[in-house]
Structure formats: structure tokens, C-alpha cells
Design a protein around this motif. Structure first.
Motif, PDB file in Angstrom:
ATOM      1  N   LEU A   1      26.464  60.610  25.308  1.00  0.00           N
ATOM      2  CA  LEU A   1      26.103  60.218  23.980  1.00  0.00           C
ATOM      3  C   LEU A   1      24.858  60.223  23.729  1.00  0.00           C
ATOM      4  O   LEU A   1      24.245  60.310  22.790  1.00  0.00           O
ATOM      5  CB  LEU A   1      26.717  58.802  23.965  1.00  0.00           C
ATOM      6  CG  LEU A   1      28.264  58.726  23.223  1.00  0.00           C
ATOM      7  CD1 LEU A   1      28.850  57.242  23.178  1.00  0.00           C
ATOM      8  CD2 LEU A   1      28.024  59.228  21.785  1.00  0.00           C
ATOM      9  N   PRO A   2      23.579  59.602  24.664  1.00  0.00           N
ATOM     10  CA  PRO A   2      22.533  59.562  24.291  1.00  0.00           C
ATOM     11  C   PRO A   2      21.715  60.758  24.003  1.00  0.00           C
ATOM     12  O   PRO A   2      21.103  60.969  22.632  1.00  0.00           O
ATOM     13  CB  PRO A   2      21.780  58.808  25.635  1.00  0.00           C
ATOM     14  CG  PRO A   2      22.850  58.364  26.221  1.00  0.00           C
ATOM     15  CD  PRO A   2      24.035  58.893  25.986  1.00  0.00           C
ATOM     16  N   GLN A   3      22.119  61.891  24.568  1.00  0.00           N
ATOM     17  CA  GLN A   3      21.577  63.113  24.209  1.00  0.00           C
ATOM     18  C   GLN A   3      22.218  63.571  22.783  1.00  0.00           C
ATOM     19  O   GLN A   3      21.512  64.223  21.963  1.00  0.00           O
ATOM     20  CB  GLN A   3      21.802  64.285  25.105  1.00  0.00           C
ATOM     21  CG  GLN A   3      21.091  65.672  24.883  1.00  0.00           C
ATOM     22  CD  GLN A   3      19.692  65.394  25.119  1.00  0.00           C
ATOM     23  OE1 GLN A   3      18.945  64.769  26.019  1.00  0.00           O
ATOM     24  NE2 GLN A   3      19.074  65.838  24.014  1.00  0.00           N
ATOM     25  N   GLU A   4      23.493  63.628  22.623  1.00  0.00           N
ATOM     26  CA  GLU A   4      23.942  63.624  21.362  1.00  0.00           C
ATOM     27  C   GLU A   4      23.242  63.110  20.255  1.00  0.00           C
ATOM     28  O   GLU A   4      23.014  63.781  19.063  1.00  0.00           O
ATOM     29  CB  GLU A   4      25.655  63.569  21.390  1.00  0.00           C
ATOM     30  CG  GLU A   4      26.233  64.565  22.215  1.00  0.00           C
ATOM     31  CD  GLU A   4      27.912  64.058  22.266  1.00  0.00           C
ATOM     32  OE1 GLU A   4      28.886  65.036  22.239  1.00  0.00           O
ATOM     33  OE2 GLU A   4      28.083  62.602  22.470  1.00  0.00           O
ATOM     34  N   MET A   5      23.196  61.760  20.387  1.00  0.00           N
ATOM     35  CA  MET A   5      22.526  60.946  19.174  1.00  0.00           C
ATOM     36  C   MET A   5      21.228  61.471  19.051  1.00  0.00           C
ATOM     37  O   MET A   5      20.475  61.395  18.136  1.00  0.00           O
ATOM     38  CB  MET A   5      22.896  59.714  19.639  1.00  0.00           C
ATOM     39  CG  MET A   5      24.023  58.862  19.424  1.00  0.00           C
ATOM     40  SD  MET A   5      24.925  59.435  17.862  1.00  0.00           S
ATOM     41  CE  MET A   5      23.939  58.683  16.669  1.00  0.00           C
ATOM     42  N   THR A   6      20.498  61.687  20.114  1.00  0.00           N
ATOM     43  CA  THR A   6      18.904  61.954  20.142  1.00  0.00           C
ATOM     44  C   THR A   6      18.975  63.424  19.285  1.00  0.00           C
ATOM     45  O   THR A   6      17.919  63.404  18.539  1.00  0.00           O
ATOM     46  CB  THR A   6      18.334  62.423  21.381  1.00  0.00           C
ATOM     47  OG1 THR A   6      18.387  60.968  22.136  1.00  0.00           O
ATOM     48  CG2 THR A   6      17.005  62.611  21.515  1.00  0.00           C
ATOM     49  N   ASP A   7      19.567  64.122  19.740  1.00  0.00           N
ATOM     50  CA  ASP A   7      19.603  65.476  18.845  1.00  0.00           C
ATOM     51  C   ASP A   7      19.958  65.556  17.602  1.00  0.00           C
ATOM     52  O   ASP A   7      19.513  65.992  16.631  1.00  0.00           O
ATOM     53  CB  ASP A   7      20.712  66.564  19.691  1.00  0.00           C
ATOM     54  CG  ASP A   7      20.328  67.166  20.998  1.00  0.00           C
ATOM     55  OD1 ASP A   7      19.127  66.808  21.329  1.00  0.00           O
ATOM     56  OD2 ASP A   7      21.446  67.558  21.731  1.00  0.00           O
ATOM     57  N   SER A   8      21.109  64.678  17.241  1.00  0.00           N
ATOM     58  CA  SER A   8      21.258  64.313  15.918  1.00  0.00           C
ATOM     59  C   SER A   8      20.308  63.574  14.961  1.00  0.00           C
ATOM     60  O   SER A   8      19.770  64.024  13.930  1.00  0.00           O
ATOM     61  CB  SER A   8      22.639  63.811  15.735  1.00  0.00           C
ATOM     62  OG  SER A   8      22.566  62.333  15.751  1.00  0.00           O
ATOM     63  N   GLY A   9      19.810  62.743  15.872  1.00  0.00           N
ATOM     64  CA  GLY A   9      18.679  61.876  15.058  1.00  0.00           C
ATOM     65  C   GLY A   9      17.466  62.898  15.032  1.00  0.00           C
ATOM     66  O   GLY A   9      16.657  62.702  13.693  1.00  0.00           O
ATOM     67  N   ARG A  10      17.079  63.917  15.667  1.00  0.00           N
ATOM     68  CA  ARG A  10      15.984  64.815  15.344  1.00  0.00           C
ATOM     69  C   ARG A  10      16.230  65.598  14.161  1.00  0.00           C
ATOM     70  O   ARG A  10      15.282  65.865  13.518  1.00  0.00           O
ATOM     71  CB  ARG A  10      15.861  65.629  16.496  1.00  0.00           C
ATOM     72  CG  ARG A  10      15.126  64.869  17.681  1.00  0.00           C
ATOM     73  CD  ARG A  10      15.084  65.756  19.009  1.00  0.00           C
ATOM     74  NE  ARG A  10      14.274  65.055  20.224  1.00  0.00           N
ATOM     75  CZ  ARG A  10      14.608  65.511  21.593  1.00  0.00           C
ATOM     76  NH1 ARG A  10      15.325  66.316  21.773  1.00  0.00           N
ATOM     77  NH2 ARG A  10      13.821  64.692  22.521  1.00  0.00           N
ATOM     78  N   ARG A  11      17.429  66.051  14.101  1.00  0.00           N
ATOM     79  CA  ARG A  11      17.983  66.838  12.984  1.00  0.00           C
ATOM     80  C   ARG A  11      17.881  66.029  11.574  1.00  0.00           C
ATOM     81  O   ARG A  11      17.293  66.250  10.748  1.00  0.00           O
ATOM     82  CB  ARG A  11      19.390  67.314  13.253  1.00  0.00           C
ATOM     83  CG  ARG A  11      19.698  68.188  12.159  1.00  0.00           C
ATOM     84  CD  ARG A  11      21.134  69.008  12.635  1.00  0.00           C
ATOM     85  NE  ARG A  11      22.056  68.289  12.702  1.00  0.00           N
ATOM     86  CZ  ARG A  11      22.560  67.928  14.377  1.00  0.00           C
ATOM     87  NH1 ARG A  11      22.080  68.643  15.239  1.00  0.00           N
ATOM     88  NH2 ARG A  11      23.648  67.073  14.549  1.00  0.00           N
ATOM     89  N   ALA A  12      18.235  64.691  11.886  1.00  0.00           N
ATOM     90  CA  ALA A  12      18.095  63.820  10.521  1.00  0.00           C
ATOM     91  C   ALA A  12      16.874  63.557  10.220  1.00  0.00           C
ATOM     92  O   ALA A  12      16.519  63.669   9.048  1.00  0.00           O
ATOM     93  CB  ALA A  12      19.048  62.587  11.048  1.00  0.00           C
ATOM     94  N   SER A  13      16.077  63.373  11.063  1.00  0.00           N
ATOM     95  CA  SER A  13      14.596  63.018  11.004  1.00  0.00           C
ATOM     96  C   SER A  13      14.027  64.253  10.387  1.00  0.00           C
ATOM     97  O   SER A  13      13.009  64.080   9.170  1.00  0.00           O
ATOM     98  CB  SER A  13      13.700  62.600  12.175  1.00  0.00           C
ATOM     99  OG  SER A  13      14.174  61.421  12.546  1.00  0.00           O
ATOM    100  N   ALA A  14      13.958  65.427  10.774  1.00  0.00           N
ATOM    101  CA  ALA A  14      13.625  66.631  10.203  1.00  0.00           C
ATOM    102  C   ALA A  14      13.890  66.800   8.819  1.00  0.00           C
ATOM    103  O   ALA A  14      13.032  67.320   7.914  1.00  0.00           O
ATOM    104  CB  ALA A  14      13.808  67.777  11.158  1.00  0.00           C
ATOM    105  N   TYR A  15      15.357  66.581   8.617  1.00  0.00           N
ATOM    106  CA  TYR A  15      15.688  66.910   7.347  1.00  0.00           C
ATOM    107  C   TYR A  15      15.283  65.801   6.429  1.00  0.00           C
ATOM    108  O   TYR A  15      14.772  66.149   5.081  1.00  0.00           O
ATOM    109  CB  TYR A  15      17.317  66.707   7.454  1.00  0.00           C
ATOM    110  CG  TYR A  15      18.340  67.160   5.949  1.00  0.00           C
ATOM    111  CD1 TYR A  15      18.399  68.368   5.368  1.00  0.00           C
ATOM    112  CD2 TYR A  15      18.700  66.087   5.480  1.00  0.00           C
ATOM    113  CE1 TYR A  15      18.889  68.594   4.392  1.00  0.00           C
ATOM    114  CE2 TYR A  15      19.190  66.125   4.278  1.00  0.00           C
ATOM    115  CZ  TYR A  15      19.421  67.471   3.646  1.00  0.00           C
ATOM    116  OH  TYR A  15      20.368  67.710   2.681  1.00  0.00           O
ATOM    117  N   GLU A  16      15.305  64.525   6.862  1.00  0.00           N
ATOM    118  CA  GLU A  16      14.922  63.642   5.618  1.00  0.00           C
ATOM    119  C   GLU A  16      13.287  63.475   5.681  1.00  0.00           C
ATOM    120  O   GLU A  16      12.922  63.279   4.340  1.00  0.00           O
ATOM    121  CB  GLU A  16      15.476  62.175   6.167  1.00  0.00           C
ATOM    122  CG  GLU A  16      16.838  62.162   5.949  1.00  0.00           C
ATOM    123  CD  GLU A  16      17.536  61.072   7.029  1.00  0.00           C
ATOM    124  OE1 GLU A  16      16.842  60.591   8.014  1.00  0.00           O
ATOM    125  OE2 GLU A  16      18.735  60.963   7.049  1.00  0.00           O
TER     126      GLU A  16
END
Length: 481
Positions: A384-399
Motif C-alpha cells: 500500500l505505501p508504494q501504491e499510494m506514493t506512486d498515485s500521489g506523485r501522479r496526482a501532484s504532477a497532474y494537479e
């Protein structure tokens, strides 16, 4: 990192639609759901796993942005002697999403909902996130209901959570909730929200924690066809509502730490370089920040209604970029605190929009019921931590690119003009062939962008020419000299 929502009025310009489409392809973001996921969601919506406990008598309401359909939380606040009891219902996504199902696998791939000016890219199919699993007004729905007792000072004294059926009485938006409070027509529960929210804000100050009142950026079209930036400051009720979510996240973290199983949201303390950079940004925006004034108190001195202060609040989000997740089962992780909150904290109140919350909720339900944490939860903790870190980076880059595109849209007609600004960071100092490169903050409109040229020194006040403002690419650049 906290995001700043971007709203474009009255329409989204074609250049931004083009840019967002290209950005989604670049980041491999897909709004549409595969057919098997949609079919699985339809089956789940028609046949959820419903709890036996009925709490539909609770006078719950939701408070969200206008037009929201993915309603994660509903609350009811009542007095208990000198303190309060907060009933906080959270959408029970696990009642609809079975481990290993197509919807579950797709949610693990996405990680979280993403937000663009013209649409949401959802974590779950709309039949669940905006329908059966949402806490819509007058809809009976399964929920995880937290019971949180706080004393007269706002300190948490007792925690419980259980599954139950609930029914929200009304969907309020922030403006309506604030209007009722200001006019004295609010319910006892809504008045209780204000009182508990104020107490929890004081608790936050006493801990040394900080919440960023991130303003919503709006891009308006003027009568002459030009675009300009404006900011919508959060209403007080938004902060009080957020404090209930923070209270619940802190309660969840305490449960999991005592049970030695779960996943926490963590953030290391800010480093000196980041704080120095923020001070340079404040100088660029002509905002006074006395050396003796601590960062939390400086943030509280900012007025989100004022453009330069709103830009400063955006800059302050850089201190959140080290945030992560720490999963544990049996022992405790080396880091258990979130520096901005000044305590332990877990994501648990937005399972319709964030994957990890479903696992935190399931863990807390087991711990509150003195049961074993389900095997499917324990098996997912390591990844979970890596999955959420990856999605968080994607969300941050997008936003972040959404914000960049909006700012480029406003600046595009002014390419070739000179602006006064301050260099707040240096990426490259130059080596003869390449000029120095860094980051420049200009005051009007209050934006930060790339800058090249010479002389380029950290903290220097410069006059820079706007060289590029490309809304489709979200690229703004200045040159000095």
C-alpha cells in the motif's frame, strides 16, 4: 501535498482542454473504466453487504462543495455535559468492493481521484462513487460510523467505530452552512460543529500543528476577452469541517498504534533549505515575515483573500512534499508522526476518493470490535505505501500542471512584457555555455515560474521579460538580461 483547486469561468478554453488531454496521455491517466469494471460495479451496487445495525435515526448532514456527488462523510454533533460527541459517518466502500474483484484491482491501479477544472477522474465507477456508496441525502447507505468524544477543551477522550445503515438528512454546501451559522439559523449539530472546530483549531495551535487554508484559484474572463486570476478563500466552516476529519484521522492512528497494525500518513519536519526558500518567496511577494515569527504563526497571519498571500499559501505546500505512508504489522515503523499535524495521523475519511482509507477503516473496525484484522487487509499492507506514493506523485504532477496551465493562460497576452520579481531558487548556476536557471516569483499576477539569464542570484530582485506563456503545455518562462 495539499492541492489548490482550479476553477475556470465561464468555460474551459480549448487550449487547456488540449493540454489536459495531452497531459493525461503522458501520465497514463484514463478517465474511462474498462467494461468488466463497470459491470462489476453495477453488480456490487445492486447487491451490497449490508450491516445489521440501523443508525438512520441520527440527524446526519453532509457539507461539501456545490454539486458534489461523491459524498464520503456525514456528521452529527451533540453536547454531552461539558463536552461533545461527534458522530461521523464514512462511506463504507468495502460493503460494495470485494477484495480481488475487478473494481478492487482498478482502484489499486488508480490509487485516488484526480481533479481537473472541467471534470473528475474518479477512483471508483460513478454507479458507486456518485450513487450507491455515496452518502447522498435521503438515501439509506452502509457506513462506518465513528463516535468521537471530546472534552470542554476539545481533547479526544473516547473513540469507537462500527458498521451501520445511515441516512443523511440534507446535503449542504459550504456557503449555505456558513450562512446558517452567521444568521443564527443553524441546527444544534451545525452549531456544535463550529464549537468543536474552534476547540480543535486551538488544540492544533497548542501542539504546534498547522493547516493550510489553500485558496481555490479561479480564472475569470473579463469584458474585453482577457483572462485574470482571482482566489476564493475557504470559509471558516470549511476549516471546522476539516478539523473533524483530522480528529478522526488522529483517532484512527491511535487505534492502529495501540494495535500495532495499520498504515499511517507521515511527514518529516521541514528542512532549513525549504524554509529559507519560503522566506525568499515571502520577500518576493512583499509579505513581511519577521525572523522571530515561527512558520505556523506566519501561515496563520496570511489572508487567503489577498492574491499575494494566496500565492504564498500555495508556496507553503512545498513543505508537504516529503509526505508518505508507513505500514506496519506487529512492530512500529521508525516514523509515526506527521509534522504538519504535530502528531500521528491516518487517512481514513475519504474512501470513495482514496484507496488507502478503505484499509484503514477495515483495520479500525477490527480493532474497535476486538477482532482479528482481515487477512485481505494484512496481505495488502506491505504494498500500500508504494501504491499510494506512486498515485500521489501522479496526482501532484497532474494537479500542479493544471495550475501551471491556468497561470500560463492568464499571462499569454503579456509575452514580451517586463515584470518585477525575486529569484527564490537556483537550479543551475551556469557554466559558460549555459546561463543560470532558477525560479522567479512575480507579484502581479502572483505566480512562480522558470527564469534564466544573468545576473541571477538567490534572493535578488530583478526585472525579467516574459519569454514564454504556453497554456497547452503549462509552461511559463522569464529571462533576465
Amino acid at each position: 501535498m495539499p492541492i489548490r483547486p482550479v476553477r475556470l469561468t465561464p468555460t474551459v478554453p480549448p487550449a487547456l482542454v488540449e493540454g489536459l488531454t495531452a497531459l493525461e496521455a503522458e501520465l497514463q491517466i484514463t478517465a474511462e473504466f474498462p467494461a468488466e469494471v463497470l459491470a462489476d460495479a453495477e453488480r456490487s451496487a445492486a447487491d451490497p453487504s449490508l450491516p445489521g445495525t440501523d443508525l438512520t435515526d441520527l440527524e446526519l448532514v453532509t457539507i461539501d462543495p456545490p454539486g458534489s456527488r461523491d459524498l464520503d462523510q456525514a456528521l452529527f454533533v451533540e453536547r454531552t455535559g461539558t463536552g461533545f460527541r461527534v458522530h461521523y459517518a464514512i462511506a463504507d466502500v468495502a460493503a460494495f468492493v470485494r477484495p480481488g474483484s475487478p473494481v478492487d484491482r482498478e482502484a489499486h491501479r488508480r490509487g485516488q481521484t484526480l481533479y481537473a477544472p472541467h471534470r473528475r477522474i474518479a477512483l471508483h465507477p460513478p454507479v458507486l462513487s456518485e450513487g450507491a456508496a455515496s452518502l447522498l441525502a435521503d438515501q439509506v447507505a452502509p457506513a462506518v460510523v465513528w463516535q468521537l468524544d471530546v472534552d470542554a477543551a476539545g481533547a479526544l477522550t473516547a473513540t469507537g467505530c462500527r458498521r451501520a445503515l445511515v441516512r443523511s438528512r440534507e446535503q449542504l454546501d459550504y456557503a449555505e452552512a456558513q450562512r446558517r451559522l452567521d444568521e443564527g439559523t443553524a441546527s444544534d449539530s451545525l452549531t456544535g460543529l463550529r464549537e468543536v472546530g474552534l476547540l480543535r483549531e486551538q488544540q492544533e495551535r497548542d501542539r504546534g500543528g498547522i493547516s493550510l487554508p489553500i485558496p481555490e484559484q479561479e480564472v475569470h474572463v473579463d469584458d474585453d476577452g482577457g483572462w485574470r486570476l482571482a482566489y476564493r478563500s475557504p470559509l471558516p466552516v470549511e476549516g471546522w469541517n476539516a478539523q473533524i476529519s483530522l480528529l478522526t484521522g488522529a483517532a484512527a492512528a491511535q487505534l492502529m498504534l495501540r494495535g500495532r497494525v495499520g498504515v499511517l500518513r507521515t511527514l518529516p519536519p521541514a528542512d532549513e533549505h525549504s524554509l529559507r526558500r519560503l522566506r525568499q518567496t515571502a520577500r518576493a511577494l512583499r509579505i513581511e515575515w519577521p525572523e522571530a515569527l515561527a512558520y505556523p504563526e506566519f501561515v496563520r497571519s496570511l489572508d487567503p483573500d489577498h492574491g499575494p498571500h494566496a500565492a504564498m499559501l500555495r508556496a507553503c505546500t512545498t513543505l508537504f512534499r516529503g509526505a508518505g505512508y508507513a505500514a506496519f504489522d506487529g512492530g512500529l515503523p521508525p516514523v509515526v508522526e506527521h509534522a504538519a499535524i504535530a502528531g500521528s495521523y491516518a487517512h481514513t475519511t475519504a474512501p470513495l476518493r482514496r484507496l488507502v482509507d478503505r484499509y484503514v477503516l477495515e483495520t479500525c473496525l477490527a480493532l474497535c470490535g476486538d477482532r482479528e484484522v482481515p487477512a485481505w487487509v494484512r496481505e495488502a499492507l506491505e504494498a500500500l505505501p508504494q501504491e499510494m506514493t506512486d498515485s500521489g506523485r501522479r496526482a501532484s504532477a497532474y494537479e500542479r500542471r493544471v495550475v501551471d496551465m491556468a497561470e500560463a493562460l492568464v499571462l499569454a497576452p503579456r509575452v514580451g512584457q517586463d515584470f518585477e520579481g525575486v529569484v527564490v531558487d537556483l537550479d543551475e548556476r551556469g557554466d559558460g555555455d549555459r546561463p543560470p536557471r532558477g525560479r522567479l516569483v512575480i507579484r502581479d499576477p502572483a505566480v512562480e515560474a522558470s527564469v534564466t539569464g544573468s545576473p541571477l542570484e538567490l534572493g535578488a530582485e530583478v526585472v525579467a521579460r516574459l519569454e514564454t506563456a504556453d497554456p497547452a503545455q503549462g509552461r511559463v518562462s522569464f529571462v533576465v538580461g
